[in-house]
Enzyme design. Sequence first.
Site, mmCIF file in Angstrom:
data_model
loop_
_atom_site.group_PDB
_atom_site.id
_atom_site.type_symbol
_atom_site.label_atom_id
_atom_site.label_comp_id
_atom_site.label_asym_id
_atom_site.label_seq_id
_atom_site.Cartn_x
_atom_site.Cartn_y
_atom_site.Cartn_z
ATOM 1 N N TRP A 110 -9.908 0.254 12.345
ATOM 2 C CA TRP A 110 -9.340 1.633 12.351
ATOM 3 C C TRP A 110 -10.453 2.591 11.971
ATOM 4 O O TRP A 110 -10.215 3.711 11.786
ATOM 5 C CB TRP A 110 -8.217 1.722 11.238
ATOM 6 C CG TRP A 110 -8.362 0.808 9.930
ATOM 7 C CD1 TRP A 110 -8.068 -0.461 9.568
ATOM 8 C CD2 TRP A 110 -9.548 1.191 8.878
ATOM 9 N NE1 TRP A 110 -8.453 -0.717 8.402
ATOM 10 C CE2 TRP A 110 -9.329 0.131 7.976
ATOM 11 C CE3 TRP A 110 -10.261 2.235 8.632
ATOM 12 C CZ2 TRP A 110 -10.036 0.206 6.898
ATOM 13 C CZ3 TRP A 110 -10.977 2.242 7.250
ATOM 14 C CH2 TRP A 110 -10.881 1.179 6.633
ATOM 15 N N GLU B 90 -3.463 -4.415 15.241
ATOM 16 C CA GLU B 90 -4.591 -4.881 14.449
ATOM 17 C C GLU B 90 -5.032 -6.065 15.283
ATOM 18 O O GLU B 90 -5.729 -6.914 14.345
ATOM 19 C CB GLU B 90 -4.080 -5.029 12.961
ATOM 20 C CG GLU B 90 -3.519 -3.766 12.270
ATOM 21 C CD GLU B 90 -3.218 -3.888 10.825
ATOM 22 O OE1 GLU B 90 -3.537 -3.072 10.120
ATOM 23 O OE2 GLU B 90 -2.434 -4.993 10.479
ATOM 24 N N GLU C 122 -6.579 -7.290 -0.645
ATOM 25 C CA GLU C 122 -7.101 -7.389 0.607
ATOM 26 C C GLU C 122 -8.521 -6.868 0.850
ATOM 27 O O GLU C 122 -8.658 -5.880 0.051
ATOM 28 C CB GLU C 122 -6.073 -6.360 1.456
ATOM 29 C CG GLU C 122 -4.899 -6.495 1.861
ATOM 30 C CD GLU C 122 -4.273 -5.599 2.650
ATOM 31 O OE1 GLU C 122 -4.815 -4.781 3.432
ATOM 32 O OE2 GLU C 122 -3.077 -5.113 2.770
ATOM 33 N N GLU D 211 0.811 -1.315 0.021
ATOM 34 C CA GLU D 211 -0.055 -0.026 -0.122
ATOM 35 C C GLU D 211 0.805 1.252 -0.031
ATOM 36 O O GLU D 211 0.936 2.224 0.871
ATOM 37 C CB GLU D 211 -0.971 0.019 1.144
ATOM 38 C CG GLU D 211 -2.081 -0.829 1.152
ATOM 39 C CD GLU D 211 -3.248 -0.744 1.941
ATOM 40 O OE1 GLU D 211 -2.991 -0.176 2.939
ATOM 41 O OE2 GLU D 211 -4.450 -1.247 2.010
ATOM 42 N N HIS E 70 -8.505 -6.566 14.360
ATOM 43 C CA HIS E 70 -9.028 -6.574 13.047
ATOM 44 C C HIS E 70 -9.404 -8.196 12.610
ATOM 45 O O HIS E 70 -8.504 -8.908 12.917
ATOM 46 C CB HIS E 70 -7.836 -6.181 12.154
ATOM 47 C CG HIS E 70 -8.166 -5.819 10.652
ATOM 48 N ND1 HIS E 70 -8.656 -6.926 9.907
ATOM 49 C CD2 HIS E 70 -8.139 -4.767 9.983
ATOM 50 C CE1 HIS E 70 -8.773 -6.327 8.583
ATOM 51 N NE2 HIS E 70 -8.504 -5.019 8.651
HETATM 52 C C1 GAL Z 1 -4.308 -2.222 5.094
HETATM 53 C C2 GAL Z 1 -2.883 -3.007 5.039
HETATM 54 C C3 GAL Z 1 -2.837 -4.144 5.934
HETATM 55 C C4 GAL Z 1 -3.757 -3.907 7.033
HETATM 56 C C5 GAL Z 1 -5.087 -3.415 6.471
HETATM 57 C C6 GAL Z 1 -6.132 -3.374 7.738
HETATM 58 O O1 GAL Z 1 -3.856 -0.860 5.040
HETATM 59 O O2 GAL Z 1 -2.273 -3.250 3.777
HETATM 60 O O3 GAL Z 1 -1.471 -4.439 6.474
HETATM 61 O O4 GAL Z 1 -3.219 -2.829 7.928
HETATM 62 O O5 GAL Z 1 -5.131 -2.392 5.842
HETATM 63 O O6 GAL Z 1 -7.466 -3.002 7.369
#
Ligand code: GAL
Length: 669
Positions: free
Chosen positions: A324, A364, A316, A159, A367
């Site tokens: 977040w 995370e 992803e 990213e 998450h």
């Molecule tokens: C993205 C990132 C991942 C993880 C994910 C969480 O921004 O590439 O590593 O942090 O978000 O939603």
Amino acid sequence: MTTRPTWLRTPAGTPRRISFGADYNPEQWPRDVWTEDVRLMQEAGVDVVSVGIFSWAHLQPAADRWTFGWLDDVLDLLHDGGIGVDLATATASPPPWLTTAHPEVLPVTRDGAVLTQGARQHWRPTSPVFRRYALALTEKLAQRYADHPALVAWHVNNELGCHNVHDYSDDAAAAFRAWLARRYGDVEALNHAWGTAFWSQRYGSFDEVLPPRRAASHPNPGQQLDFARFSSDALRDHLVAEREVLRRHTPDVPVTTNFMVMGETRGMDYASWASEVDLVANDHYVHPGPQARDELSFSASLTGGLAGGLPWFLMEHSTSAVNWQPVNVAKRPGEMARDSLAHVAHGADAVCFFQWRQSSAGAEKYHSGMVPHAGSRSRLFRDVVSLGRDLRALDAVAGSHRVTAPVAILFDWESWWASELDSHPTDRLRYRAEALDWWTALVDAGVRADVVPAGADLSPYAMVLAPVLHVVPQRLADRLDAYVRGGGHLVTTYFSGIVDDAERVWLGGYPGAFRDLLGIRVEEFGPLPDGETLPISTGGSGSVWSEPVDVIAADVEVLARYAAPGVLEGPAVTWRPVGRGSAAYVSTRLDAAGRGPVLAGLLERAGVVSELPEHLRGCVELTRRRGDGGDFWFLLSRSGETLDLGGVEGTVLLGGPDLAAGGVAVVRR
Ligand code: GAL
């Protein structure tokens, strides 16, 4: 000329399928968990994982020490389990030894604050020191794993620009000056472009120029727009630098990086990045709200646009909640599958998640992952296994291209950046929200659309919607003019065609770049205060923006008027036949009740009709893909009721014959 691979490297003869997997971070777990991971991946039908994304500190624990043994074992284990590896260059998060030895790699904010180590992505895109270390690591990985049979693709960094796109450090200042010198040649050209006669901003040489750091008042808009361009280019340069190392070692392995086409993430002009990767990959997270699923589709369609209609890789998304957002809502049963299949509907040939196993520590840990804290004896893991099975039912779809839609929505990063700059008529304008509302209106009407970058070939589209196309260099104005004269139907909106690519206003009355094409002229903008709306004669109302529109060509038809006696009663929506096509203008931000009838009228004039049976229009979103395996219709429910798919002929591959509320059906025609 060697042709680049466009999809994962797999052993010859392996049939193409919709790949399934996740980011896999084994360094967070003891080895016995790795063995269980591979077993569970097999159970779920996982065939690809991204490994090493945040592994720098584990691969190079000190400047002169390399520890690849554990990664060797992970790759061997995955390969033995039949799982391919999208191997990251591991450069996303520099380890503490590096930032301790070289604090000069840390990014600096607009206010001069240094972003410290201890989170991630704390590196300056333009730091020569960071670049040196990152390329050394990339080189080591490429050397070591070039021939590893698990390797199916390279994943550059991660990213790029998620946290560090705008860096105001001295490295950035030096690189910005060099970028400007290349763009303008001499400083007088820069002075002209930026209009530095204003506020005594004239530069005597490039050496005097700085990034738009925190200043006493509004920074120069031309400087801001160029800094946005430069920042995107600087990260793209990093992508290219890592990619070149990889290509030297493994010319036949595709190189990708995960874009972030989603929500308000705006720093990277992916239209100028897409040709730098072998296959387009995207990350997408659902933002809760009434348009959450339309936003997903809009983003997925734009990703397909960046990929030129070819399949792309969903690198992803989340199985359930993220960590977040202010409140991290869990997905309801069925939503994970629906979101995944919606990406496939828009061209994804891989469905991957962040991350495989939910972390037990770190920022995370709340998450979601494919294997939650509860373990594999969980509803979520059962849903993951079931999604893996659904994807197998769609193997014939793999490799198919999207079928061009009748309508295109133009998406332009420069217009996004520039239209929302400070010192403007209003700070309430939202570029992406306007584009998304047109998308929603099209789906409501049952009409397919492709979201495409402004440079795309427009000739296949009956209608092109260009909302808030603010930055219009002459060549873009010429292209749109030719599109219309050749038979295309262009619809544009307020605050379009206002500035050239130097951010200088096209003079003589708005919208300068399109005035003659549209046959209208506006002398003054009429931004609306919060809460003020103006009724529209065809229904609904406008907010945020209005304009007193003068018609200056005899053949312009007024399709809707403002209906606010004593305030504004002139044309709100105009249409003009031009050549073999037409050019229409919408001068306000329409609400849904206003947009529907206006769009219906414009579609009719463009000869665009829904491909869906009448009872499904608006209740489902239709996408189409076509390839050797057939002609596929994806029907994404937007309804709370079960829908009868009567009228859609073909073999149901998934989700029919009745379409469950919020579900997805796939029909081969
Ligand atoms: C993205 C990132 C991942 C993880 C994910 C969480 O921004 O590439 O590593 O942090 O978000 O939603």
